[in-house]
Design a protein around this motif. Structure first.
Motif, PDB file in Angstrom:
ATOM      1  N   ASN A  56       3.039   8.072  -0.160  1.00  0.00           N
ATOM      2  CA  ASN A  56       4.047   7.946   0.898  1.00  0.00           C
ATOM      3  C   ASN A  56       5.474   7.720   0.419  1.00  0.00           C
ATOM      4  O   ASN A  56       6.400   7.731   1.235  1.00  0.00           O
ATOM      5  CB  ASN A  56       3.629   6.821   1.848  1.00  0.00           C
ATOM      6  CG  ASN A  56       2.423   7.205   2.686  1.00  0.00           C
ATOM      7  OD1 ASN A  56       2.500   8.093   3.514  1.00  0.00           O
ATOM      8  ND2 ASN A  56       1.294   6.550   2.458  1.00  0.00           N
ATOM      9  N   ILE A  57       5.700   7.504  -0.859  1.00  0.00           N
ATOM     10  CA  ILE A  57       7.060   7.433  -1.394  1.00  0.00           C
ATOM     11  C   ILE A  57       7.527   8.845  -1.719  1.00  0.00           C
ATOM     12  O   ILE A  57       6.835   9.565  -2.446  1.00  0.00           O
ATOM     13  CB  ILE A  57       7.119   6.554  -2.661  1.00  0.00           C
ATOM     14  CG1 ILE A  57       6.788   5.097  -2.322  1.00  0.00           C
ATOM     15  CG2 ILE A  57       8.494   6.636  -3.310  1.00  0.00           C
ATOM     16  CD1 ILE A  57       6.692   4.198  -3.558  1.00  0.00           C
ATOM     17  N   PRO A  58       8.662   9.276  -1.204  1.00  0.00           N
ATOM     18  CA  PRO A  58       9.168  10.616  -1.544  1.00  0.00           C
ATOM     19  C   PRO A  58       9.272  10.782  -3.059  1.00  0.00           C
ATOM     20  O   PRO A  58       9.846   9.946  -3.749  1.00  0.00           O
ATOM     21  CB  PRO A  58      10.550  10.644  -0.878  1.00  0.00           C
ATOM     22  CG  PRO A  58      10.440   9.673   0.253  1.00  0.00           C
ATOM     23  CD  PRO A  58       9.547   8.578  -0.237  1.00  0.00           C
ATOM     24  N   GLY A  59       8.707  11.874  -3.561  1.00  0.00           N
ATOM     25  CA  GLY A  59       8.656  12.096  -4.997  1.00  0.00           C
ATOM     26  C   GLY A  59       7.319  11.730  -5.591  1.00  0.00           C
ATOM     27  O   GLY A  59       7.016  12.082  -6.736  1.00  0.00           O
ATOM     28  N   GLY A 120       6.134  -6.737   2.323  1.00  0.00           N
ATOM     29  CA  GLY A 120       4.943  -6.731   3.158  1.00  0.00           C
ATOM     30  C   GLY A 120       3.673  -7.127   2.426  1.00  0.00           C
ATOM     31  O   GLY A 120       3.677  -7.465   1.242  1.00  0.00           O
ATOM     32  N   ALA A 121       2.576  -7.092   3.161  1.00  0.00           N
ATOM     33  CA  ALA A 121       1.269  -7.466   2.626  1.00  0.00           C
ATOM     34  C   ALA A 121       0.203  -6.542   3.197  1.00  0.00           C
ATOM     35  O   ALA A 121       0.348  -6.022   4.313  1.00  0.00           O
ATOM     36  CB  ALA A 121       0.939  -8.920   2.975  1.00  0.00           C
ATOM     37  N   THR A 122      -0.853  -6.336   2.446  1.00  0.00           N
ATOM     38  CA  THR A 122      -1.983  -5.534   2.933  1.00  0.00           C
ATOM     39  C   THR A 122      -2.920  -6.366   3.787  1.00  0.00           C
ATOM     40  O   THR A 122      -3.726  -5.827   4.532  1.00  0.00           O
ATOM     41  CB  THR A 122      -2.784  -4.945   1.755  1.00  0.00           C
ATOM     42  OG1 THR A 122      -3.190  -6.016   0.887  1.00  0.00           O
ATOM     43  CG2 THR A 122      -1.960  -3.952   0.971  1.00  0.00           C
ATOM     44  N   ASN A 291       0.553   1.552   5.689  1.00  0.00           N
ATOM     45  CA  ASN A 291      -0.188   0.679   6.601  1.00  0.00           C
ATOM     46  C   ASN A 291      -0.885   1.445   7.715  1.00  0.00           C
ATOM     47  O   ASN A 291      -1.911   0.995   8.235  1.00  0.00           O
ATOM     48  CB  ASN A 291       0.749  -0.363   7.216  1.00  0.00           C
ATOM     49  CG  ASN A 291       1.204  -1.398   6.200  1.00  0.00           C
ATOM     50  OD1 ASN A 291       0.610  -1.543   5.139  1.00  0.00           O
ATOM     51  ND2 ASN A 291       2.262  -2.124   6.526  1.00  0.00           N
ATOM     52  N   SER A 292      -0.323   2.597   8.105  1.00  0.00           N
ATOM     53  CA  SER A 292      -0.921   3.408   9.171  1.00  0.00           C
ATOM     54  C   SER A 292      -1.663   4.630   8.626  1.00  0.00           C
ATOM     55  O   SER A 292      -2.059   5.503   9.386  1.00  0.00           O
ATOM     56  CB  SER A 292       0.164   3.857  10.158  1.00  0.00           C
ATOM     57  OG  SER A 292       1.157   4.639   9.497  1.00  0.00           O
ATOM     58  N   THR A 310      -5.267  -5.890   7.091  1.00  0.00           N
ATOM     59  CA  THR A 310      -4.539  -6.483   8.229  1.00  0.00           C
ATOM     60  C   THR A 310      -3.078  -6.598   7.800  1.00  0.00           C
ATOM     61  O   THR A 310      -2.605  -7.664   7.440  1.00  0.00           O
ATOM     62  CB  THR A 310      -5.104  -7.866   8.602  1.00  0.00           C
ATOM     63  OG1 THR A 310      -5.080  -8.729   7.445  1.00  0.00           O
ATOM     64  CG2 THR A 310      -6.520  -7.757   9.102  1.00  0.00           C
ATOM     65  N   PRO A 311      -2.352  -5.472   7.802  1.00  0.00           N
ATOM     66  CA  PRO A 311      -1.023  -5.424   7.187  1.00  0.00           C
ATOM     67  C   PRO A 311      -0.005  -6.326   7.871  1.00  0.00           C
ATOM     68  O   PRO A 311      -0.078  -6.609   9.064  1.00  0.00           O
ATOM     69  CB  PRO A 311      -0.624  -3.951   7.332  1.00  0.00           C
ATOM     70  CG  PRO A 311      -1.899  -3.216   7.603  1.00  0.00           C
ATOM     71  CD  PRO A 311      -2.767  -4.172   8.344  1.00  0.00           C
TER      72      PRO A 311
END
Length: 346
Positions: A56-59, A120-122, A291-292, A310-311
């Motif tokens: 999900n990070i561009p590149g 954030g957190a997972t 997360n999604s 449970t992000p």
């Protein structure tokens, strides 16, 4: 008219390299420092996260792991804060314990939790269970309270796992319990299996991976719900009372509320102070997409033995840290549980 056409052509040609500019992370890799040892619960969760971030990070930068266990996460947090170049290419995933270490003014803290960048957190909804080895025959709370000298294995002094162990012993009025700190997650699994400790606070991942329930290897006594009211349906049939049901005073309730606040921030993904905002925005957006991401959820569940993520959103995580109580009176009470001195009388 000809001059206008020439000017527009020149302008468009000048903008072309900008418009065609490759994503910042393309052709680079990200170093993810994990503030614990390899092979434990935190490592498995980090692997699911890393795969999602790469997607999900561009590149699509690959993510390389570096393990930096020690001092309950302080070693890694100190390194990130003081030594890491803030270019968005080095991140840290570390236990929430780094927050109480700082708030409580514990030794060895060389970072400022209000200057770190939270990503954030997972997981921030967690369910822990206090268990004893099956061979001990301690199959109810009465026996747990009356058996002297039970050895409770835990994480290092001050770590969330250590706080949980001390709080359980206190709230249950255990008789002369012996807290045995200093274990990383995988080491504690081994110590429990080898009868080197008698009891522990176990996460759902530990219970599943070590087959404590399915192979009838442990007796289950109480739960620690994070946040309060969160229950894991897989263990509903055990009907475990939450630790809060054992409080006897408002003072004790405040203690558990502060403990919950420290843990609900989840296992933290963070970047060092000074990281450029545009790169933080890229990383935050990648976290939200991860997360999604159904593939992330599937990987997480597979690697953790059935847990669902449970992000916690990056901005919400930062807000929680900012709002953690810093009241000196509450801190002083909490320190009695975070240290090694005898537990206070009830």
């Amino acid at each position: 008219m000809l001059k206008l056409v020439v000017f527009l052509s020149f302008t468009l040609c000048s903008l072309a390299p900008v418009l065609a500019q490759a994503p910042f992370y393309q052709g680079k890799h990200i170093l993810l420092i994990v503030g614990s040892g390899a092979g434990g619960t935190g490592d498995l969760r980090a692997r699911a996260l890393a795969a999602g971030l790469t997607r999900n990070i561009p590149g699509n930068p690959p993510i390389v792991f570096q393990y930096m266990a020690g001092a309950g996460g302080r070693r890694a947090a100190n390194h990130l804060f003081n030594n890491v170049k803030p270019d968005g290419l080095t991140l840290l995933r570390v236990s929430s314990s780094v927050v109480p270490y700082a708030v409580l003014g514990e030794s060895g803290v060389q970072y400022d939790i209000d200057k770190l960048n939270y990503l954030g957190a997972t997981e921030h909804q967690l369910y822990y269970m206090f268990v004893t080895r099956k061979g001990m025959g301690i199959n109810n709370l009465e026996k747990l309270r009356s058996t002297p000298g039970i050895r409770i294995g835990s994480a290092p002094v001050g770590h969330t796992g250590y706080l949980h162990s001390r709080a359980v012993a206190y709230m249950l009025d255990m008789k002369e319990p012996k807290i045995v700190p200093g274990y990383e997650s995988a080491d504690l699994d081994v110590a429990f299996a080898r009868n080197e400790v008698d009891a522990r606070v176990a996460s759902t991942v530990t219970v599943s991976q070590q087959e404590l329930l399915t192979k009838n290897l442990a007796d289950f006594h109480l739960a620690i719900e994070v946040p309060r009211g969160h229950k894991d349906p897989r263990y509903a049939h055990l009907r475990l009372p939450d630790i809060t049901s054992f409080v006897k005073s408002e003072r004790e309730r405040k203690l558990l509320t502060m403990m919950e606040g420290f843990r609900v921030v989840g296992t933290i993904l963070m970047a060092p102070p000074g990281t450029p905002k545009d790169r933080l925005d890229i990383l935050k957006e990648a976290v939200r997409k991860t997360n999604s991401d159904p593939q992330f959820a599937a990987d997480y569940k597979r690697l953790t033995g059935g847990d669902d993520p449970t992000p916690l959103d990056p901005d919400e995580q930062a807000r929680i840290v900012r709002n953690i109580p810093r009241d000196p009176e509450i801190i002083e009470l909490f320190k009695k549980f975070a240290g090694t001195a005898p537990l206070p009388p009830r």
